[in-house]
Design an enzyme around this catalytic site. Structure first.
Site, PDB file in Angstrom:
ATOM      1  N   HIS A  72       0.827  -1.205   0.051  1.00  0.00           N
ATOM      2  CA  HIS A  72       0.121   0.016  -0.115  1.00  0.00           C
ATOM      3  C   HIS A  72       0.892   1.186  -0.186  1.00  0.00           C
ATOM      4  O   HIS A  72       1.894   1.274   0.807  1.00  0.00           O
ATOM      5  CB  HIS A  72      -0.968   0.009   1.306  1.00  0.00           C
ATOM      6  CG  HIS A  72      -2.049  -0.946   0.941  1.00  0.00           C
ATOM      7  ND1 HIS A  72      -3.419  -0.162   1.121  1.00  0.00           N
ATOM      8  CD2 HIS A  72      -2.197  -2.301   0.574  1.00  0.00           C
ATOM      9  CE1 HIS A  72      -4.282  -1.402   0.758  1.00  0.00           C
ATOM     10  NE2 HIS A  72      -3.447  -2.347   0.684  1.00  0.00           N
ATOM     11  N   TYR A 201      -8.764   6.367   6.993  1.00  0.00           N
ATOM     12  CA  TYR A 201      -9.117   6.822   8.302  1.00  0.00           C
ATOM     13  C   TYR A 201     -10.349   8.118   8.336  1.00  0.00           C
ATOM     14  O   TYR A 201      -9.638   8.916   7.702  1.00  0.00           O
ATOM     15  CB  TYR A 201      -7.815   7.296   8.943  1.00  0.00           C
ATOM     16  CG  TYR A 201      -6.903   6.096   9.251  1.00  0.00           C
ATOM     17  CD1 TYR A 201      -6.178   5.531   8.239  1.00  0.00           C
ATOM     18  CD2 TYR A 201      -6.495   5.579  10.500  1.00  0.00           C
ATOM     19  CE1 TYR A 201      -5.219   4.384   8.444  1.00  0.00           C
ATOM     20  CE2 TYR A 201      -5.556   4.753  10.828  1.00  0.00           C
ATOM     21  CZ  TYR A 201      -4.867   3.875   9.790  1.00  0.00           C
ATOM     22  OH  TYR A 201      -4.235   3.115  10.104  1.00  0.00           O
ATOM     23  N   PRO A 292      -4.337   1.219  18.532  1.00  0.00           N
ATOM     24  CA  PRO A 292      -4.315   0.511  17.197  1.00  0.00           C
ATOM     25  C   PRO A 292      -4.317   1.618  16.252  1.00  0.00           C
ATOM     26  O   PRO A 292      -3.716   1.353  15.118  1.00  0.00           O
ATOM     27  CB  PRO A 292      -5.237  -0.337  16.965  1.00  0.00           C
ATOM     28  CG  PRO A 292      -6.189  -0.251  18.277  1.00  0.00           C
ATOM     29  CD  PRO A 292      -5.648   0.549  19.310  1.00  0.00           C
ATOM     30  N   LYS A 296       0.934   0.389  15.055  1.00  0.00           N
ATOM     31  CA  LYS A 296       2.345   0.360  15.662  1.00  0.00           C
ATOM     32  C   LYS A 296       2.689  -0.982  16.429  1.00  0.00           C
ATOM     33  O   LYS A 296       3.773  -1.504  16.233  1.00  0.00           O
ATOM     34  CB  LYS A 296       2.651   1.346  16.506  1.00  0.00           C
ATOM     35  CG  LYS A 296       2.936   2.702  15.534  1.00  0.00           C
ATOM     36  CD  LYS A 296       4.311   2.549  14.995  1.00  0.00           C
ATOM     37  CE  LYS A 296       4.459   3.480  13.486  1.00  0.00           C
ATOM     38  NZ  LYS A 296       4.259   2.515  12.320  1.00  0.00           N
ATOM     39  N   TYR A 382       4.291   6.546  10.232  1.00  0.00           N
ATOM     40  CA  TYR A 382       3.251   5.746   9.907  1.00  0.00           C
ATOM     41  C   TYR A 382       4.267   4.625   9.203  1.00  0.00           C
ATOM     42  O   TYR A 382       3.870   3.130   9.474  1.00  0.00           O
ATOM     43  CB  TYR A 382       2.227   6.119   8.924  1.00  0.00           C
ATOM     44  CG  TYR A 382       1.169   5.083   8.732  1.00  0.00           C
ATOM     45  CD1 TYR A 382      -0.314   5.094   9.663  1.00  0.00           C
ATOM     46  CD2 TYR A 382       1.124   4.052   7.754  1.00  0.00           C
ATOM     47  CE1 TYR A 382      -0.943   4.255   9.432  1.00  0.00           C
ATOM     48  CE2 TYR A 382       0.042   3.067   7.643  1.00  0.00           C
ATOM     49  CZ  TYR A 382      -1.211   3.347   8.580  1.00  0.00           C
ATOM     50  OH  TYR A 382      -2.274   2.488   8.434  1.00  0.00           O
TER      51      TYR A 382
END
Ligand code: RFL
Ligand code: PHB
Length: 389
Positions: A72, A201, A292, A296, A382
């Protein structure tokens, strides 16, 4: 029984540590209190950082990941009326992979059972002794009910948040930091093709939602709910309804399908220091928990055991103590970076019902979606910072 490194817990941290040590000629025994079926079915993380993928491939357990993992190159950040894509390779030169923790665990277990060192399931009554000496030991009851003693040179406590290792370290002095968030995640797994190329998100006045996936045919979705909610009160229809509301965008719809798993997970940050007492070393969720939202937890467990494996090889093969002595400080530096990032993502995306908080969150989201510097800060964290950052 005798081994060089006794490993308590066969989650990703314990299994990968055993694999890395085996490749360096160090003997291990892994003790797990659950059954193989239970460990392999536990649905958890889904996003692997580049460093995690590289580590698994280098450890010879990345073949299926390379075939079936989905690379991704970004995420979508959404708030009412806007869905913005962050392009990770353009921002920081790295990407992430979708590959379930269940699959990572299955790959590691099958490598271990295929000629690897002992991995004992369904053990009980695990205790550690003499961890302040150079000859610590683990006592346990094996799956046949027989009491056993495992003599070791070092012990790895990779037994997760509810394990027995952390209290032994803390008993010699240490401290913990904890934050419990006033929300939880209701997660579902559904036989439905993801209606999105990248994870979404989504900030919504009613609460956060996350659109993730496990494969081209399986979606993983989460809803922010109150921690007091009971899963029995959430019918599939009620969940799909809420998801449709929170992800709403003109001209776009979620894909629904049969729900195959449903659960509610509490959200907390937790750090325990130091991550070592004598010859007992903590790694993964045994030492720290992150909410979450930043994806991580699993990656941090892999980063810990990468450092720990190198330190234990140096101790046991070369008799140098420098890397075991610096292990806790080096691991904790990364733990705190990830703890901050996970807290920041959580704080930006989960609604509290307070209007002032909501305006701050929307301002932060607009900033990340309009400033390359702000977007890069998210992307670097990220996709995973270098091991010693
Ligand atoms: P684990 O996986 O909890 O494994 C610990 C193992 O130790 C065993 N055990 C014992 N064995 C022997 N004796 C005892 N006394 C024992 N006590 C416990 C347990 O049965 C277990 O097998 O810890 P580990 O290896 O440190 O791995 C950590 C990860 O599992 C965890 O951080 C992640 O799942 C967190 N997480 C995520 N991390 C990510 O990197 N990306 C994500 O996208 C992500 N999403 C998530 C998540 C965690 C979630 N939940 C359910 C907490 C999503 C969710 C919903
Ligand atoms: C997941 O797919 O389970 C997942 C993805 C991203 C997160 C958390 C969980 O931030």
């Amino acid at each position: 029984m005798r081994t060089q490194v006794g490993i308590i817990g066969a989650g990703p941290a314990g299994l990968l540590l055993s694999r890395l040590l085996t490749l360096q000629g160090i003997d291990t025994v892994v003790l797990e209190n659950r059954s193989r079926e239970y460990v392999e079915a536990r649905i958890r993380a889904g996003i692997l950082e580049q460093h995690t993928v590289d580590t698994l491939v280098a450890a010879g357990v990345g073949d299926r990941l390379r075939r079936e993992g989905l690379e991704h190159s970004g995420i979508h950040l959404q708030y009412p009326g806007t869905r913005h894509t962050l392009d990770f390779p353009a921002l920081c030169g790295r990407s992430v992979w979708v590959y379930g923790q269940t699959e990572v665990t299955k790959d590691l277990i099958s490598a271990q059972l295929d000629g690897g060192p002992p991995l004992l399931f369904e053990v009980s009554d695990v205790t550690t002794e003499d961890v302040d000496t150079e000859s610590p030991r683990i006592r346990f009851t094996d799956g046949d009910g027989v009491a056993q003693v495992l003599e070791c040179d070092a012990i790895a406590g990779t037994d997760g948040f509810h394990g027995v290792s952390r209290p032994v370290v803390q008993a010699a002095g240490g401290r913990v930091w904890e934050r419990t968030y006033p929300y939880a995640w209701l997660g579902i797994l559904a036989d439905a093709a993801p209606a999105t190329d990248e994870l979404i998100y989504a900030w919504h006045p009613e609460g956060f939602a996350l659109y993730s996936m496990r494969s081209p045919k399986v979606s993983r979705l989460y809803l922010q709910v109150d921690p007091s909610e009971k899963i029995e009160d959430w019918s599939d229809d009620r969940i799909w309804d809420k998801l449709a509301t929170r992800f709403a965008l003109d001209g776009w719809e979620i894909n629904t399908g049969p729900v195959t798993d449903k659960s509610i997970v509490p959200m907390r940050s937790f750090v325990s220091a130091p991550m070592r007492r004598g010859r007992l070393f903590l790694a993964g969720d045994a030492a720290h928990i992150v909410p979450p939202t930043g994806a991580k937890g699993l990656n941090l467990a892999v980063a810990d055991v990468t450092l720990l494996a190198t330190a234990l090889v140096r101790l046991l093969s070369e008799r140098w103590t420098d890397l075991v002595d610096s292990y806790s400080d080096r691991a904790l530096a990364r733990v705190w970076r990830c703890t901050h990032f996970s807290w920041w993502m959580t704080s930006m995306l989960h609604t509290s019902g307070d209007d002032f908080d909501a305006e701050l969150q929307l301002s932060q989201l607009r900033r990340v979606c309009s400033s390359e510097a702000a977007a890069r800060e998210l992307a670097e964290n990220y996709t995973g910072l270098p091991l010693d950052a």
